[in-house]
Design an enzyme around this catalytic site. Structure first.
Site, mmCIF file in Angstrom:
data_model
loop_
_atom_site.group_PDB
_atom_site.id
_atom_site.type_symbol
_atom_site.label_atom_id
_atom_site.label_comp_id
_atom_site.label_asym_id
_atom_site.label_seq_id
_atom_site.Cartn_x
_atom_site.Cartn_y
_atom_site.Cartn_z
ATOM 1 N N LYS A 75 -13.626 -35.871 19.747
ATOM 2 C CA LYS A 75 -12.107 -36.717 19.476
ATOM 3 C C LYS A 75 -12.804 -38.452 19.632
ATOM 4 O O LYS A 75 -12.618 -39.637 20.375
ATOM 5 C CB LYS A 75 -11.670 -36.997 20.971
ATOM 6 C CG LYS A 75 -9.865 -37.289 20.663
ATOM 7 C CD LYS A 75 -9.516 -38.112 19.526
ATOM 8 C CE LYS A 75 -9.050 -39.675 20.285
ATOM 9 N NZ LYS A 75 -8.773 -40.310 19.173
ATOM 10 N N GLY B 70 -14.371 -47.256 25.397
ATOM 11 C CA GLY B 70 -13.651 -48.201 24.724
ATOM 12 C C GLY B 70 -13.328 -48.507 25.976
ATOM 13 O O GLY B 70 -14.401 -49.663 26.680
ATOM 14 N N SER B 71 -11.706 -49.193 25.657
ATOM 15 C CA SER B 71 -11.483 -49.959 26.907
ATOM 16 C C SER B 71 -11.466 -49.500 28.909
ATOM 17 O O SER B 71 -11.586 -48.884 28.544
ATOM 18 C CB SER B 71 -10.136 -51.319 26.180
ATOM 19 O OG SER B 71 -8.887 -50.147 26.590
ATOM 20 N N GLY C 62 -10.607 -46.417 30.331
ATOM 21 C CA GLY C 62 -11.707 -45.881 31.229
ATOM 22 C C GLY C 62 -10.922 -45.940 32.692
ATOM 23 O O GLY C 62 -11.369 -44.288 33.086
ATOM 24 N N GLU D 205 -18.416 -45.743 28.965
ATOM 25 C CA GLU D 205 -19.272 -47.356 28.230
ATOM 26 C C GLU D 205 -17.511 -48.693 28.030
ATOM 27 O O GLU D 205 -17.460 -48.341 27.387
ATOM 28 C CB GLU D 205 -19.777 -47.254 27.174
ATOM 29 C CG GLU D 205 -21.171 -46.434 27.144
ATOM 30 C CD GLU D 205 -21.818 -47.057 28.355
ATOM 31 O OE1 GLU D 205 -22.373 -48.719 27.933
ATOM 32 O OE2 GLU D 205 -22.794 -46.428 28.453
ATOM 33 N N CYS E 223 -18.851 -54.679 21.468
ATOM 34 C CA CYS E 223 -18.421 -55.393 23.656
ATOM 35 C C CYS E 223 -19.101 -55.906 23.798
ATOM 36 O O CYS E 223 -19.298 -56.822 24.876
ATOM 37 C CB CYS E 223 -19.166 -53.776 23.920
ATOM 38 S SG CYS E 223 -20.193 -52.698 23.079
ATOM 39 N N GLU F 85 -11.033 -59.908 28.086
ATOM 40 C CA GLU F 85 -11.957 -59.049 26.799
ATOM 41 C C GLU F 85 -10.333 -59.310 25.537
ATOM 42 O O GLU F 85 -9.664 -58.568 25.422
ATOM 43 C CB GLU F 85 -11.685 -58.125 26.723
ATOM 44 C CG GLU F 85 -12.545 -57.104 24.862
ATOM 45 C CD GLU F 85 -13.096 -56.100 25.103
ATOM 46 O OE1 GLU F 85 -12.548 -55.129 25.578
ATOM 47 O OE2 GLU F 85 -14.322 -55.754 25.288
HETATM 48 P P1 NAD Z 1 -9.462 -47.575 23.546
HETATM 49 O O1 NAD Z 1 -9.544 -47.581 24.829
HETATM 50 O O2 NAD Z 1 -8.186 -47.755 23.094
HETATM 51 O O3 NAD Z 1 -10.086 -46.471 22.243
HETATM 52 C C1 NAD Z 1 -10.770 -45.640 22.620
HETATM 53 C C2 NAD Z 1 -11.183 -43.729 22.404
HETATM 54 O O4 NAD Z 1 -10.627 -43.404 23.054
HETATM 55 C C3 NAD Z 1 -10.100 -43.896 20.974
HETATM 56 O O5 NAD Z 1 -10.418 -42.839 20.579
HETATM 57 C C4 NAD Z 1 -8.889 -43.797 21.904
HETATM 58 O O6 NAD Z 1 -7.698 -42.081 20.814
HETATM 59 C C5 NAD Z 1 -8.710 -42.636 23.307
HETATM 60 N N1 NAD Z 1 -8.061 -42.847 23.975
HETATM 61 C C6 NAD Z 1 -7.172 -43.817 23.737
HETATM 62 N N2 NAD Z 1 -6.118 -43.585 25.058
HETATM 63 C C7 NAD Z 1 -6.738 -42.498 25.650
HETATM 64 C C8 NAD Z 1 -6.201 -41.394 26.691
HETATM 65 N N3 NAD Z 1 -5.029 -41.759 27.475
HETATM 66 N N4 NAD Z 1 -7.201 -40.127 26.907
HETATM 67 C C9 NAD Z 1 -8.372 -40.358 26.224
HETATM 68 N N5 NAD Z 1 -8.576 -40.916 25.194
HETATM 69 C C10 NAD Z 1 -8.292 -42.139 24.632
HETATM 70 O O7 NAD Z 1 -10.526 -48.379 22.491
HETATM 71 P P2 NAD Z 1 -10.862 -49.255 20.907
HETATM 72 O O8 NAD Z 1 -9.597 -49.990 21.160
HETATM 73 O O9 NAD Z 1 -11.013 -47.596 20.165
HETATM 74 O O10 NAD Z 1 -12.087 -50.211 21.583
HETATM 75 C C11 NAD Z 1 -12.403 -51.256 21.865
HETATM 76 C C12 NAD Z 1 -12.818 -50.836 23.507
HETATM 77 O O11 NAD Z 1 -14.265 -50.255 23.227
HETATM 78 C C13 NAD Z 1 -13.012 -52.411 23.706
HETATM 79 O O12 NAD Z 1 -13.413 -52.899 25.186
HETATM 80 C C14 NAD Z 1 -15.182 -52.481 23.627
HETATM 81 O O13 NAD Z 1 -15.493 -53.271 24.706
HETATM 82 C C15 NAD Z 1 -14.473 -51.571 24.117
HETATM 83 N N6 NAD Z 1 -16.777 -50.725 23.647
HETATM 84 C C16 NAD Z 1 -17.667 -50.950 24.730
HETATM 85 C C17 NAD Z 1 -18.626 -49.893 24.032
HETATM 86 C C18 NAD Z 1 -19.942 -49.853 25.053
HETATM 87 O O14 NAD Z 1 -20.505 -49.495 25.293
HETATM 88 N N7 NAD Z 1 -18.913 -50.578 26.076
HETATM 89 C C19 NAD Z 1 -19.282 -50.594 22.460
HETATM 90 C C20 NAD Z 1 -17.964 -50.298 22.187
HETATM 91 C C21 NAD Z 1 -16.755 -50.671 22.049
#
Ligand code: NAD
Length: 480
Positions: free
Chosen positions: A157, A210-211, A215, A232, A266, A364
């Protein structure tokens, strides 16, 4: 009729395509395909699965320019960085391809005669992979390459901001020889398609980037089935600049780490912890360097900093400028959106005189904003660096080898750089963070295999009689 959503170019607002807004029924179908394909894929010899990844790496190389160009349009990062994103996927695919001929387990002697013991890695089943938009080719490769070489099948996804790139990624996997059903994509929103995938009873592993907030939601949703969850998450990474640092080198590292990918990494350096002795010099040089950066579309050669991903991101980043001012930090440069052809641009922003507890130094921001925090000693610098809930990356600029080693030991992050910025990971070391950046797993390197396999311990007794461990050998005299 299936609902759809648009992919929009952040540099211009132009619509690049429409994609299905999938829901639970689409997820069910994708999981069913992945489950069926698993029964065959898990039996394909691992070196053959690895060979598919080698071919994938070759195809990524052939299509590197095309993917780079597409990334500058769909995600917005500048050409050099987009090329680096694709290169990371190439490196990861070669690396995990080679894993097809390793996937080492252990053998160890038994305490009993005529008995053999080993542990082997077994695939887990259908992996649910949920990815963000900021590394739209690299991050899917961090998850899919190890998942596939270990014998799992996948439902991906991807982020709703970068569906075109996800489609190209999966098309190239198919072209490389990944059989039908082994990798499946569901587009759509997190709370719909993403949540349905996380809750699906036939998906035993969720790998999520993601965030932090998402998470936590993912962990809770996966709890009912006691799934393996690999997270992550975000960062609030600091660069420490000591009094003996090469200040010019540090400024280069800060500019690259704080403003590269418009701060949407990130590992972005959104805090710079600076010794008093070089605080004035560093401020002057950093502001001059930030003001030299040219904003523009990622595909133009002269652009240093591209747009933010979308309007909501622009508004969020700008809200932190107001927060920083209200908290009493001093805005040195930037702090406003930049008009440029309908794109979501934000000027590289530097705050001075921030205190470690301020929101701009704790939360962040995910934009081109960094906060300078003055300190008087190494210990104060380490305490400030560690005073956040996140633990992804850290860095120190110093010429003192003792300080460098203390920093390696004391900075509470999964990654530490010495005399380099907070970003620049390579695919063959573990990648991930401590504290609330994750839940103890790591991506990349050998560590990634632990996410996508279960250990199985196997005992083979070739004595032809019943042998009882811990009982039949219990009375043997201890060696003298
Ligand atoms: P996000 O958490 O908004 O979304 C990430 C993914 O999760 C997307 O595909 C989104 O559609 C999905 N998602 C959202 N809500 C969900 C839910 N309730 N259930 C399942 N999936 C869901 O994050 P973003 O804005 O896409 O990315 C930015 C974030 O990612 C920042 O916090 C950044 O630090 C983090 N990030 C971390 C790493 C790492 O390796 N630690 C790498 C890159 C980005």
């Amino acid at each position: 009729m299936t609902q759809s959503f648009e992919s929009v170019a952040p540099a211009t607002g132009e619509v690049l395509g429409r994609f299905p807004r999938s829901g639970a029924a689409d997820v069910d179908r994708a999981v069913e395909r992945a489950k069926t394909a698993y029964e065959e894929w898990r039996l394909v010899p691992a070196p053959e699965r690895g060979a598919v990844l080698f071919r994938f790496a070759e195809l990524l190389r052939t299509h590197k320019d095309e993917l780079t160009d597409l990334m500058t349009r769909e995600m917005g990062k500048v050409k050099a960085e987009a090329g680096g994103d694709v290169q990371e996927a190439i490196d990861m695919s070669y690396y995990m391809g080679g894993e097809g001929r390793r996937l080492f387990g252990h053998t160890t002697p038994s305490e009993l005669r005529d008995k053999f013991m080993m542990s082997v890695r077994m695939p887990v089943g259908v992996v649910g992979a949920i990815t963000p938009w900021n590394f739209p080719i690299a991050i899917p490769s961090w998850k899919l390459a190890p998942a596939l070489v270990c014998g799992n099948t996948v439902v991906l996804k991807p982020a709703e901001d970068t569906p075109l790139l996800a489609d190209r990624f999966v098309e190239l996997l198919a072209e490389a020889g990944v059989p039908d059903g082994v990798v499946n994509v569901v587009h759509g929103f997190g709370e719909e398609a993403g949540d349905a995938l996380v809750r699906h009873p036939d998906v035993p592993v969720i790998t999520f980037t993601g965030s932090r907030e998402t998470g936590i939601a993912v962990t809770k949703a996966a709890a009912d089935h006691l799934k393996h969850v690999h997270l992550e998450l975000g960062g609030k990474n600091a660069i420490v600049v000591m009094d003996d640092a090469d200040v010019d080198l540090a400024v280069e590292g800060i500019v690259w780490s704080a403003f590269g990918t418009s701060g949407q990494r990130c590992t972005a350096a959104s805090r710079v912890i600076v010794h008093d002795a070089v605080y004035g010099e560093l401020q002057t040089k950093l502001v001059a360097a930030a003001e030299r950066l040219r904003l523009g579309p990622g595909w133009e050669d002269e652009t240093d900093v591209g747009p933010l991903i979308n309007r909501a991101a622009l508004e969020k980043v700008h809200s932190y400028t107001a927060i920083g001012k209200d908290e009493g930090a001093k805005l040195l440069t930037g702090g406003e959106a930049a008009e440029n052809g309908g794109g979501f641009y934000y000027k590289p922003t530097v705050f001075a005189d921030a205190e470690p507890g301020m929101r701009i130094a704790q939360e962040e921001i995910f934009g081109p904003t960094t906060a300078l925090i003055p300190v008087r000693s190494f210990d104060e610098a380490v305490a400030a660096a560690n005073s956040v809930r996140y633990g992804l990356s850290s860095s120190i600029y110093t010429r003192d080898v003792n300080r460098a080693f203390r920093a390696m030991r004391d900075l509470e992050t999964g990654i530490t750089y010495i005399n380099a910025g907070t970003t620049g990971a390579e695919v063959h070391l573990p990648f991930g963070g401590t504290k609330e950046t994750g839940n103890g797993h790591r991506e990349a390197g050998q560590a990634a295999l632990d996410v996508f396999t279960e250990w199985k311990s196997i005992y083979v007794d070739y004595s032809g009689r019943l042998q009882r461990a811990q009982i039949d050998n219990a009375e043997r005299p201890a060696p003298r």
